[in-house]
Design an enzyme around this catalytic site. Structure first.
Site, short mmCIF file in Angstrom:
data_model
loop_
_atom_site.label_atom_id
_atom_site.label_comp_id
_atom_site.label_asym_id
_atom_site.label_seq_id
_atom_site.Cartn_x
_atom_site.Cartn_y
_atom_site.Cartn_z
N HIS A 312 43.41 45.40 34.48
CA HIS A 312 44.10 44.65 33.42
C HIS A 312 43.27 44.62 32.13
CE1 HIS A 312 46.73 43.55 36.74
NE2 HIS A 312 45.63 43.25 37.41
N GLU A 327 42.56 36.72 35.61
CA GLU A 327 42.02 37.79 36.45
C GLU A 327 41.26 38.83 35.61
OE1 GLU A 327 44.89 40.31 38.50
OE2 GLU A 327 43.28 41.70 39.02
N HIS A 381 39.66 44.27 40.99
CA HIS A 381 40.73 43.29 40.76
C HIS A 381 40.48 42.03 41.57
CE1 HIS A 381 44.04 45.81 38.87
NE2 HIS A 381 43.13 46.73 39.18
N GLU A 442 40.35 44.22 45.90
CA GLU A 442 40.85 42.88 45.60
C GLU A 442 39.78 41.91 46.10
OE1 GLU A 442 43.33 42.13 43.78
OE2 GLU A 442 44.93 43.62 44.01
ZN ZN Z 1 44.99 42.96 39.38
#
Ligand code: ZN
Length: 478
Positions: A312, A327, A381, A442
């Site tokens: 992102h 995030e 992430h 993640e």
């Molecule tokens: Zn993400």
């Protein structure tokens, strides 16, 4: 890599076969993704393994691509017509025809209830379609040549592919005059080189394919010499192979009489990782495909190129945490720490997709990694989901990324101290469209108050960054 139009056509054909009957989602574990989209499989149309060949029911794929086909129930023949090309396939017959020219299949198409299934390996090699097979989840990943992904490289060192004037179309009876064909008397792999012994001049056509990685060497106007089968394995369908154990880049060499008109032998080098090659063809009776040129990857300084992708950024904040943290900020903080940790490693070069609060598109991120021929791609992430979900996951798409995923996940679990939500496969843009092993980490759940409480602490971020750095070094053997 663009194939000629009949190749594309062949692909649709293979993809064809399924007739009437609309399927519904299968409960089973197997699945097919076409260009990243999950296809629904009917109960009768599951992916399966037939004597070592992964077979796929392709009606669903055909429908997805919007193709039409004729099915003759009586002769069990599929006919596909596209502009001036006509292709026919018959259930239980191991040859197909393209404009009347025979093409051999490793396994004949089979009719399963209302569904015709075909060997996936054939689909990939004949059609220029990238195929990935993930054995744990029994998932097939198909990438059509037009989707702009795949290796994006059709580099073909072996210039022209036609041998002389004839292009093997139709009635030219000289084309297959066996006296004019070169005899292939031996195929071997030594000194990290594929060697093919021939008794006439041959112009090989070589191309790379990915997922899994391999080099395909077509030898137009050739046939197996009569002595070939006495020295090497060759079955009655003109297929053979040998395993390669002494060279880390190569697992197997396969060969087959791949086309009858013009008679063409195809040799496939199954690679453990993407390789470049040099073709040495001095018309001296030995064709050599040399894999040594590539041993000092990339810039030639032996350094490994690692792309670190902070997920992102800029206008895209990613997920929002329980306490309204973003995030994108977590991702960047960890990515910058990894960059710093590996900055002093003599044999690693880090390339960041972003090092500030900006938003490169997913396409740009994958393109960057591909354009510099990076060795690995790590996307960082944090997840969001239900309030109770907690822990870390590592995602990958292509089968050649599984080893990287396993190593990275081991360190992610260790360094985060969060629960282990396992290595998972998923068709994500950056792990799918990159041409090197690629994973997406993640690092915890922003939607979980316990995870959220640690994710933005300096200690947690330092620890996870150290874990990622260790994983990268272990994977690269440093
Ligand atoms: Zn993400």
């Amino acid at each position: 890599m663009k194939k000629s139009s009949w190749m594309g056509f062949m692909f649709l054909v293979m993809v064809m076969f399924l007739f009437p009957q609309i399927g519904h989602a299968a409960g089973g574990g197997t699945g097919i993704y076409l260009d990243g989209k999950a296809l629904e499989l009917s109960k009768n149309a599951q992916v399966q393994n037939m004597s070592g060949n992964v077979m796929i029911p392709i009606r669903v794929v055909v429908e997805e691509l919007g193709f039409n086909v004729d099915w003759d129930t009586k002769t069990r023949t599929v006919t596909i017509q596209q502009s001036d090309t006509e292709l026919k396939l018959v259930v239980n017959q191991s040859t197909a025809t393209v404009n009347g020219n025979k093409v051999s299949l490793p396994v004949a198409p089979k009719l399963m209830t209302d569904t015709v299934i075909v060997p996936i390996r054939f689909v990939s090699e004949q059609m220029g379609l990238s195929v990935g097979w993930e054995n744990t989840s029994k998932t097939v990943y198909l990438t059509s040549p037009d989707s702009g992904s795949g290796t994006g490289n059709g580099s073909d060192n072996g210039s022209g592919n036609n041998n002389g004037g004839s292009d093997g179309s139709g009635s030219d009876s000289n084309v297959n005059d066996t006296a004019n064909l070169a005899n292939v008397s031996g195929i071997s792999f030594n000194n990290n080189q594929l060697m093919i012994a021939v008794d006439k001049n041959v112009k090989p056509n070589i191309f790379k394919m990915s997922e899994p990685n391999r080099l395909v060497v077509d030898l137009p106007y050739t046939q197996f010499a009569s002595v070939f089968s006495s020295n090497q394995s060759l079955d009655s369908t003109m297929n053979g192979f040998f395993d390669v154990t002494d060279y880390p880049d190569v697992s197997k060499v396969r060969y087959a009489l791949f086309n009858n008109n013009p008679s063409t032998i195809r040799v496939v080098i199954d690679l453990n990782n993407a390789k470049n090659y040099t073709l040495i063809n001095n018309n001296d009776g030995l064709i050599i495909v040399d894999l040594n040129a590539d041993s000092n990857d990339n810039s030639g300084n032996g350094n490994k190129l690692v792309v670190i992708d902070a997920g992102h950024g800029g206008s895209d904040s990613g997920a929002s945490s329980v306490t309204k943290k973003k995030e994108k900020d977590f991702n960047l903080a960890v990515a910058l720490k990894v960059e710093k940790l590996l900055g002093n490693e003599p044999n690693i070069e880090i390339v960041m997709t972003r090092d500030s609060d900006t938003y490169p598109t997913l396409q740009e991120r994958a393109k960057l990694a591909n354009s510099i021929n990076a060795d690995i791609f790590i996307s960082i992430h944090a997840n969001a989901g239900s309030a109770t979900a907690s822990g870390v996951e590592t995602y990958y798409t292509k089968s050649d990324s599984l080893a990287l995923a396993n190593v990275m996940h081991k360190y992610l679990v260790q360094s985060s101290g969060l629960s282990d939500r396992k290595v998972r496969t998923k068709s994500l843009h950056v792990t799918r469209e990159t041409t090197m092993p690629a994973v997406l980490l993640e690092c915890g759940y922003l939607s979980n108050s316990k995870d959220d409480a640690v994710l933005f602490t300096e200690d947690f971020q330092n620890s996870v960054a150290e874990g990622i750095a260790k994983g990268i070094k272990e994977y690269l053997g440093m």
